[in-house]
Design an enzyme around this catalytic site. Structure first.
Site, mmCIF file in Angstrom:
data_model
loop_
_atom_site.group_PDB
_atom_site.id
_atom_site.type_symbol
_atom_site.label_atom_id
_atom_site.label_comp_id
_atom_site.label_asym_id
_atom_site.label_seq_id
_atom_site.Cartn_x
_atom_site.Cartn_y
_atom_site.Cartn_z
ATOM 1 N N GLU A 233 21.404 52.827 43.610
ATOM 2 C CA GLU A 233 20.885 51.455 43.593
ATOM 3 C C GLU A 233 21.250 50.750 42.294
ATOM 4 O O GLU A 233 21.490 49.544 42.296
ATOM 5 C CB GLU A 233 19.372 51.465 43.782
ATOM 6 C CG GLU A 233 18.767 50.075 43.929
ATOM 7 C CD GLU A 233 17.273 50.108 44.203
ATOM 8 O OE1 GLU A 233 16.682 49.021 44.340
ATOM 9 O OE2 GLU A 233 16.700 51.210 44.290
ATOM 10 N N HIS A 267 20.405 51.546 50.145
ATOM 11 C CA HIS A 267 21.052 50.701 49.139
ATOM 12 C C HIS A 267 22.550 51.004 49.046
ATOM 13 O O HIS A 267 23.360 50.169 49.415
ATOM 14 C CB HIS A 267 20.388 50.806 47.762
ATOM 15 C CG HIS A 267 18.951 50.446 47.745
ATOM 16 N ND1 HIS A 267 18.497 49.210 48.160
ATOM 17 C CD2 HIS A 267 17.855 51.159 47.371
ATOM 18 C CE1 HIS A 267 17.186 49.179 48.059
ATOM 19 N NE2 HIS A 267 16.771 50.350 47.588
ATOM 20 N N ASP A 318 12.477 46.577 52.235
ATOM 21 C CA ASP A 318 12.250 47.321 51.004
ATOM 22 C C ASP A 318 11.002 46.853 50.250
ATOM 23 O O ASP A 318 9.885 47.190 50.608
ATOM 24 C CB ASP A 318 13.501 47.231 50.134
ATOM 25 C CG ASP A 318 13.478 48.191 48.944
ATOM 26 O OD1 ASP A 318 12.553 49.004 48.860
ATOM 27 O OD2 ASP A 318 14.393 48.122 48.108
#
Length: 440
Positions: A233, A267, A318
């Site tokens: 990420e 991600h 998320d």
């Protein structure tokens, strides 16, 4: 109980059709085909399958509007997130998650993948029932009318080589064996219950040492359950991983059996060419969360390259800076345009498939996400006469113009949970305000 719905228009596997009758029995679609409305319940606009929010952290919803401005990055945001985590207990978590999931239902979501790591009481002390927080999330989803894949998360270290501290202590089980023992008890509690999937998650290479990963992967294989992981990420995560293991996070997961057709890399923003090949060749799902990734200034992941190599793209909200799967879907194309300075990377139907059938399958519900006989009876009806969608084409309008506010009816697993834009639980805004107020 049998119910028949008449869809003004419906997105079927062959494309958009007009005047479609859908017979529902026992939570499933019994029959579907053309027909006049007759006495059927009418669904105006375009009806699509239920959306899958493949990556959720329910308690992050309490941060919306409190962390969007000012300096900082993912790591400063994380400190604020920990402050919320420290305040939750089973009762407040139930109330908050119920309201968040109801907000998702209003947006057309019928299945949520909850990446769950808030397991224990402050200080890491297990509750009398070590899975009480997981039970709260499952109850919240059921109350809101959603199926849930509870992705029980192994979280052992605060960073590579760093012990858990502060609020993080609530997340850990000590080691993967103790995590697995608790997760087995949770799976046993919901065995045979079709609206609940108990999956597994490796929080990240930061939080699970490589030698512990195989135990988590084995749980997934043993239960034929989803296995999810945060992957690359931030660049800092990659740098720390390379320094410690001389490998990327994707390579570490690959070496320890955590990639494959039941796995999802969440991600996958900062990938090498080798990473893209590994994810694609292993048929791993990749969950893009564009509204969070831009909110946290993470970057833009190589979604098109991943799909071209065989990875299947799914979508999640998320941190819930926004809960709108239409926004997530079009952002995959629009962000790709910004990165490449070209248009036309994705068809509208492909983006909607990421939000429906592919997302549902990644959460352990391959029998959802399509309007076909035998599938879960998830019918999400979107207005085509709002100020956003009026005058536009059917599918293109929904993917590139509609918002969650245009969803007016949701049938989830045969149960009508949203009618005329209102959830059966009542005023979801008030529910959210009250629940968030208790933890903020």
């Amino acid at each position: 109980m049998s119910v028949t719905y008449w869809c003004e228009r419906a997105w079927l596997p062959g494309g958009v059709a007009e005047s479609v009758l859908v017979e529902v029995e026992g939570g499933r679609i019994a029959a579907i085909g053309p027909g006049a409305p007759g006495t059927a319940q009418r669904l105006a606009g375009l009806t699509i399958p239920g959306l899958a929010n493949a990556h959720s952290h329910a308690f992050h919803r309490a941060l919306r509007g409190a962390t969007q401005t000012g300096a900082g990055d993912f790591w400063t945001w994380r400190t604020q997130m920990y402050e919320i985590a420290a305040r939750l207990d089973p009762d407040t978590y139930l109330d908050l998650a119920r309201a968040v999931y109801a907000e998702m239902a209003l947006a057309g979501v019928t299945t949520v993948g909850e990446f769950h790591y808030l397991h224990h009481a402050p200080g890491g002390r297990p509750y009398q029932d070590p899975n009480v927080m997981g039970h709260a999330l499952i109850q919240a989803a059921r109350d809101a009318g959603l199926r849930v894949a509870l992705l029980d998360t192994c979280y052992l270290t605060g960073g590579i080589g760093t012990p858990l501290s502060g609020a993080q202590e609530r997340f850990g089980d000590g080691d993967a064996e103790r995590w697995a023992a608790r997760a087995e008890d949770l799976a046993a509690a919901y065995e045979g219950q079709p609206d609940v999937e108990i999956g597994a998650a490796i929080h990240s290479v930061r939080a699970v040492p490589p030698e512990q990963m195989a135990t988590v992967a084995e749980f997934s294989h043993r239960h034929a359950a989803p296995l999810h992981a945060h992957v690359s990420e931030q660049r800092a995560e990659n740098a720390a991983c390379a320094e410690r293991y001389a490998a990327t996070p994707v390579e570490v997961l690959h070496e320890h059996g955590a990639l494959g057709p039941r796995s999802t890399a969440v991600h996958a923003t900062h990938l090498s060419d080798v990473d893209v090949e590994l994810l694609g060749h292993s048929r791993t799902y990749v969950c893009m969360c564009p509204t969070t990734e831009r909110d946290l200034a993470d970057g833009i992941g190589p979604a098109r390259a991943l799909a071209d190599r065989g990875a299947r793209i799914t979508l999640g909200s998320d941190s819930h800076a926004v809960i709108d799967l239409f926004e997530e879907a079009r952002a995959v194309e629009l962000d790709e345009r910004l990165a490449s300075e070209r248009r036309g990377h994705w068809r509208a139907a492909d983006l909607l498939a990421a939000a429906t059938c592919d997302g549902q399958a990644s959460l352990g519900f391959p029998d959802a996400g399509e309007l076909v006989p035998g599938a879960w009876a998830d019918l999400v009806s979107v207005r085509l006469d709002s100020v956003r969608t009026a005058g536009a084409g059917d599918l293109e309008a929904v993917v590139f113009a509609a918002t969650a506010a245009d969803v007016h009816s949701v049938v989830s697993g045969g149960r009508r949970v949203v009618a005329e834009g209102r959830h059966v639980l009542g005023d979801v805004g008030s529910m959210l305000a009250e629940a968030i107020g208790r933890v903020r």
